[in-house]
Design an enzyme around this catalytic site. Structure first.
Site, PDB file in Angstrom:
ATOM      1  NE  ARG A 185      -0.761   1.968   3.492  1.00  0.00           N
ATOM      2  CZ  ARG A 185       0.332   2.729   3.639  1.00  0.00           C
ATOM      3  NH1 ARG A 185       1.513   2.198   3.932  1.00  0.00           N
ATOM      4  NH2 ARG A 185       0.260   4.039   3.483  1.00  0.00           N
ATOM      5  N   GLY A 186       0.184   2.411  -0.182  1.00  0.00           N
ATOM      6  CA  GLY A 186       0.928   3.662  -0.357  1.00  0.00           C
ATOM      7  C   GLY A 186       1.072   3.846  -1.859  1.00  0.00           C
ATOM      8  CB  ALA A 187       0.129   6.646  -4.087  1.00  0.00           C
ATOM      9  NE  ARG A 247      -6.398   0.599  -2.182  1.00  0.00           N
ATOM     10  CZ  ARG A 247      -5.792   1.247  -1.186  1.00  0.00           C
ATOM     11  NH1 ARG A 247      -4.490   1.074  -0.988  1.00  0.00           N
ATOM     12  NH2 ARG A 247      -6.457   2.048  -0.395  1.00  0.00           N
ATOM     13  CD  GLN A 260      -3.979   3.016   6.396  1.00  0.00           C
ATOM     14  OE1 GLN A 260      -4.661   3.431   7.341  1.00  0.00           O
ATOM     15  NE2 GLN A 260      -4.517   2.699   5.231  1.00  0.00           N
ATOM     16  CG  ASP A 269      -3.405   7.971  -2.090  1.00  0.00           C
ATOM     17  OD1 ASP A 269      -3.413   8.563  -0.996  1.00  0.00           O
ATOM     18  OD2 ASP A 269      -2.995   6.811  -2.235  1.00  0.00           O
ATOM     19  CG  ASN A 278      -3.094  11.538   1.804  1.00  0.00           C
ATOM     20  OD1 ASN A 278      -2.458  10.664   1.211  1.00  0.00           O
ATOM     21  ND2 ASN A 278      -2.872  11.829   3.070  1.00  0.00           N
ATOM     22  CE  LYS A 279      -5.903   5.608   3.599  1.00  0.00           C
ATOM     23  NZ  LYS A 279      -6.838   4.718   2.892  1.00  0.00           N
TER      24      LYS A 279
HETATM   25  O1  MRU Z   1      -4.973   3.177   1.548  1.00  0.00           O
HETATM   26  P1  MRU Z   1      -3.492   3.434   1.593  1.00  0.00           P
HETATM   27  O2  MRU Z   1      -2.875   3.010   2.880  1.00  0.00           O
HETATM   28  O3  MRU Z   1      -2.774   2.897   0.385  1.00  0.00           O
HETATM   29  O4  MRU Z   1      -3.420   5.029   1.530  1.00  0.00           O
HETATM   30  C1  MRU Z   1      -2.176   5.620   1.546  1.00  0.00           C
HETATM   31  C2  MRU Z   1      -2.193   7.093   1.628  1.00  0.00           C
HETATM   32  O5  MRU Z   1      -3.210   7.738   1.620  1.00  0.00           O
HETATM   33  C3  MRU Z   1      -0.843   7.733   1.603  1.00  0.00           C
HETATM   34  O6  MRU Z   1      -0.846   8.913   2.333  1.00  0.00           O
HETATM   35  C4  MRU Z   1      -0.477   8.038   0.141  1.00  0.00           C
HETATM   36  O7  MRU Z   1      -0.608   6.904  -0.632  1.00  0.00           O
HETATM   37  C5  MRU Z   1       0.889   8.582   0.016  1.00  0.00           C
HETATM   38  S1  MRU Z   1       2.122   7.351   0.278  1.00  0.00           S
HETATM   39  C6  MRU Z   1       3.603   8.115  -0.009  1.00  0.00           C
END
Ligand code: MRU
Length: 353
Positions: free
Chosen positions: A54-56, A96, A203, A244, A254-255
């Site tokens: 996970r994480g973009a 996703r 997270q 994201d 973002n999250k």
């Molecule tokens: O659902 P996730 O855990 O993949 O969401 C991640 C986020 O929102 C992060 O802040 C984003 O991807 C940036 S990661 C450098």
């Protein structure tokens, strides 16, 4: 723990013969560090969907290696190979919707598949391996630069609030929002970091506080609804968050919960920075209204992480995984090219021109 163990963690890499991809299963952290191997397209899809990876940026990197691995399972050549490859890419892309890095990396791999479709198989696979590795190497470079630019915005002793996890696990090395904090720590600086736990998937609690704590950075975990009091107490000098997908006008997905942090920061007069590589900017998306927000299962709110279910059976749950922070709430967007300032539509256009 040596700080490089945190900043240079090997979270995603191709297995020796390139036929599979190895990832840290992030759903098990921080209690267990387990590496798992993804061999089939279904396992890859599942790993992205369930946030094992996970994480973009990390999702994009993983998708690149996955496509190179899947190409080895394809027995076709020429146009038929391109069709098989694109079908597999579409399948992974459907795991996703919000983080643009996934489709960005898949498009890159598909373009290479198309341009090498008539080459001998060995040559084509080697080229796909190189492209996937380039995506990761470029991300390492981008994160390093973002960390440097981000560090220029804060000073020794500052209090920083962050939401979700935008550290090394979510990227390649250093991370984006957490990168300046690791880099500063390497230079002997000290920060007081407040990590929102980030309901419902935690997270912030499971990953951000784990990464920062392991690196010897002063981190305090707070529930998401405590950000206001922490800001009111005067403990926060800046907010650093990842992203994201950034639209052409600077709206940033973002999250879930990020936009609330930005609204609070505005109220308390605290600068709010979004940090991310240009692979997260989607210039084809004019505003945040056009960003598809992923909706996830109600169980994540009602039962996950509780010893027992905490909500009545059958109660309605709304579980959007992301929200969009309006560009008017953002003080700066930090990319590998520097710190963009409002008006973001102008700054972003200039960057991409
Ligand atoms: O659902 P996730 O855990 O993949 O969401 C991640 C986020 O929102 C992060 O802040 C984003 O991807 C940036 S990661 C450098």
């Amino acid at each position: 723990m040596d700080i490089t163990h945190v900043t240079h963690v090997k979270n995603v890499y191709p297995t020796k013969d390139g036929a599979s991809v190895t990832i840290i299963d992030q759903t098990l952290l921080p209690l267990e560090t387990k590496y798992i191997e993804l061999e089939s397209a279904e396992a890859m899809y599942e790993a992205i969907k369930l946030l094992r990876v996970r994480g973009a940026p990390a999702i994009g990197i993983c998708a690149g290696f996955c496509m190179a691995a899947l190409a080895r399972q394809m027995t076709t050549d020429g146009e038929a190979f391109v069709a098989d490859f694109e079908r597999a890419a579409d399948y992974l892309n459907s795991s996703r919707p919000t983080a643009v890095n996934l489709s960005w990396a898949l498009k890159r791999m598909c373009a290479l598949a198309r341009s090498t479709a008539d080459k001998p198989r060995e040559e084509r696979i080697a080229a796909l391996d190189r492209e996937a590795q380039a995506i990761q190497d470029e991300d390492i470079e981008m994160c390093r630069k973002i960390s440097e630019y981000g560090l220029s915005l804060i000073k020794d002793g500052d209090g920083i609030l962050t939401h979700c996890n935008a550290g090394p696990l979510a990227t390649s090395r250093y991370g984006t929002a957490l990168g300046p904090l690791f880099l500063g720590r390497e230079k002997g600086m000290n920060f007081r970091v407040f990590s929102d736990e980030t309901r419902p998937l935690l997270q912030g609690a499971r990953l951000t506080s784990y990464e920062l704590h392991n690196a010897g950075i002063d981190v305090t975990l707070i529930c998401d609804n405590m950000a206001s009091i922490v800001m009111k107490n005067g403990w926060v000098d800046a907010c650093f968050v990842g992203c994201d997908r950034i639209a052409a006008n600077g709206d940033a997905a973002n999250k879930i919960g990020t936009s609330g942090v930005a609204i609070l920061a505005k109220h308390y007069g605290i600068p709010f920075y979004v940090l991310g590589p240009t692979s997260t900017i989607d210039m084809s998306c004019p505003t945040g209204d056009r960003i598809e927000i992923e909706l996830r299962e109600p169980e994540e709110i009602a039962e996950k992480f509780y010893a027992q279910r905490m909500a009545p059976k059958g109660v309605k749950c709304y579980n959007p995984a992301f929200d969009v922070t309006d560009h008017s709430l953002i003080s700066g967007i930090v990319t590998e090219h520097g710190v963009l300032r409002p008006p973001f539509d102008v700054a972003l256009k200039k960057l991409f021109d």
